[in-house]
Design an enzyme around this catalytic site. Structure first.
Site, PDB file in Angstrom:
ATOM      1  N   ASP A 154      92.144  42.299  16.963  1.00  0.00           N
ATOM      2  CA  ASP A 154      92.245  41.233  17.949  1.00  0.00           C
ATOM      3  C   ASP A 154      90.883  40.555  18.070  1.00  0.00           C
ATOM      4  O   ASP A 154      89.847  41.229  18.120  1.00  0.00           O
ATOM      5  CB  ASP A 154      92.667  41.804  19.305  1.00  0.00           C
ATOM      6  CG  ASP A 154      93.003  40.706  20.310  1.00  0.00           C
ATOM      7  OD1 ASP A 154      94.131  40.203  20.276  1.00  0.00           O
ATOM      8  OD2 ASP A 154      92.122  40.363  21.116  1.00  0.00           O
TER       9      ASP A 154
ATOM     10  N   ASN B 242      89.261  28.347  22.517  1.00  0.00           N
ATOM     11  CA  ASN B 242      90.233  27.280  22.803  1.00  0.00           C
ATOM     12  C   ASN B 242      89.797  26.418  23.979  1.00  0.00           C
ATOM     13  O   ASN B 242      89.941  25.186  23.966  1.00  0.00           O
ATOM     14  CB  ASN B 242      91.602  27.896  23.092  1.00  0.00           C
ATOM     15  CG  ASN B 242      92.324  28.342  21.823  1.00  0.00           C
ATOM     16  OD1 ASN B 242      92.109  27.786  20.756  1.00  0.00           O
ATOM     17  ND2 ASN B 242      93.173  29.346  21.949  1.00  0.00           N
TER      18      ASN B 242
ATOM     19  N   ASP C   5      92.837  26.751  16.068  1.00  0.00           N
ATOM     20  CA  ASP C   5      93.725  26.945  14.921  1.00  0.00           C
ATOM     21  C   ASP C   5      92.935  27.069  13.621  1.00  0.00           C
ATOM     22  O   ASP C   5      93.266  27.893  12.753  1.00  0.00           O
ATOM     23  CB  ASP C   5      94.707  25.777  14.810  1.00  0.00           C
ATOM     24  CG  ASP C   5      95.774  25.817  15.891  1.00  0.00           C
ATOM     25  OD1 ASP C   5      95.897  26.849  16.586  1.00  0.00           O
ATOM     26  OD2 ASP C   5      96.483  24.790  16.051  1.00  0.00           O
TER      27      ASP C   5
ATOM     28  N   GLU D 246      96.001  35.583  18.595  1.00  0.00           N
ATOM     29  CA  GLU D 246      94.810  35.921  17.802  1.00  0.00           C
ATOM     30  C   GLU D 246      94.828  37.365  17.328  1.00  0.00           C
ATOM     31  O   GLU D 246      93.803  37.934  16.964  1.00  0.00           O
ATOM     32  CB  GLU D 246      93.542  35.662  18.632  1.00  0.00           C
ATOM     33  CG  GLU D 246      93.360  36.568  19.833  1.00  0.00           C
ATOM     34  CD  GLU D 246      94.055  36.076  21.083  1.00  0.00           C
ATOM     35  OE1 GLU D 246      93.697  36.554  22.168  1.00  0.00           O
ATOM     36  OE2 GLU D 246      94.956  35.217  20.984  1.00  0.00           O
TER      37      GLU D 246
END
Length: 301
Positions: free
Chosen positions: A181, A189, A198, A224
């Protein structure tokens, strides 16, 4: 139905690469029945490895060859059966213009003309089931692919892990899972925008693909979070693989933004006796939680 043929008997190419000569010999009755049974069998499954394996099982004794290698470029499809070496004949399999891969058959003694006639009888039975299996494989791959990162998706992971666990239990070889992770990904973001987020996920997927071994498989589990299935890999070796992944992600250049580094946390678990897919994943996920709880940017196994 076209087949390109090249045979190698005692290192002498008996036919040039290209279409083999038409063979007009009638098929013996006993062979006709065997070919019908084989055709019916091969049409019962849409797995190309299974189709090739059954083709080998049903044809190598009647034809008299000892082993084969099948390869289909671009689809990560290649496998062998039986004893390889000695003399060989090689076929490029083509059906109505569609390339279906190459097949090499091996035999201790050279292939006679009668052998090649019989080989081609069996290969013509193989073509349609093999094409169907490859088309299904392509459709399934599209359905099991994460379109953003190119990694396989969660549905593929759920399906593949069950298969790999069955193989590991059956053949008594180790199997491990890595759950990873990206730490504090939400901040990326929020500060750089979702489009940049992205792109970061694409970078991470590409970097991970370059680190994992040829037999390993990478999946985007969601958001993620990524997962790696590592067949034939015990806990210590998989922990080292996770550490290499952690370092690669930390050192990756993400779109040239100065000072941007990402850390990641990893949980690793090795399959236990009689353990199910869900039980194995839960233990790897718990190890990931421990890595995050202990300060992130680390591997816990």
């Amino acid at each position: 139905m076209d087949m390109q043929l090249n045979t190698n008997n005692a290192q002498v190419a008996r036919f040039p690469k290209g279409l083999p000569p038409r063979r007009s010999q009638p098929v013996p009755k006993h062979e006709t029945l065997a070919l019908l049974r084989l055709g019916n069998l091969l049409h019962t499954n849409l797995s190309s490895p299974w189709v090739i394996e059954q083709f080998y099982r049903e044809s190598h004794k009647p034809v008299g060859y000892t082993g084969l290698i099948y390869q289909y470029p671009g689809e990560n499809t290649g496998f062998s059966h039986g004893v390889l070496g000695g003399h060989n004949c090689s076929y490029d399999l083509v059906l109505n213009g569609d390339y279906l891969g190459s097949l090499d058959l091996y035999k201790a003694q050279g292939f006679s003309d009668n052998d090649l006639v019989q080989v081609e009888h069996y290969l013509h039975v193989l073509l349609h089931p093999l094409r169907n299996a490859l088309l299904f494989q392509k459709a399934q791959d599209r359905a099991f692919r994460d379109h953003l990162t190119g990694a396989r998706n969660r549905a593929a992971f759920d399906s593949d892990l069950i298969v790999e666990i069955e193989l590991a239990h059956r053949h008594n070889h180790p199997l491990s899972v890595i759950v990873m992770d990206i730490d504090h990904f939400k901040k990326i973001n929020d500060s750089q925008g979702h489009n940049f987020g992205d792109e970061v996920l694409k970078y991470i997927s590409q970097a991970a693909q370059e680190v994992i071994r040829g037999g390993d498989q990478l999946y985007r589990y969601g958001g993620e979070e990524f997962v790696v299935i590592a067949p034939h890999s015990a806990l210590d070796g998989t922990r080292l693989l996770a550490e290499r992944l952690r370092l690669r992600i930390y050192e990756q250049n993400y779109g040239g933004i100065q000072g941007l580094t990402l850390s990641s946390s990893f949980g690793v678990a090795q399959l236990r006796d009689n353990e199910s897919a869900s039980e194995l994943f839960v233990r790897a996920d718990q190890a990931l939680y421990a890595a995050k709880h202990n300060g992130r940017n680390q591997v816990v196994a």
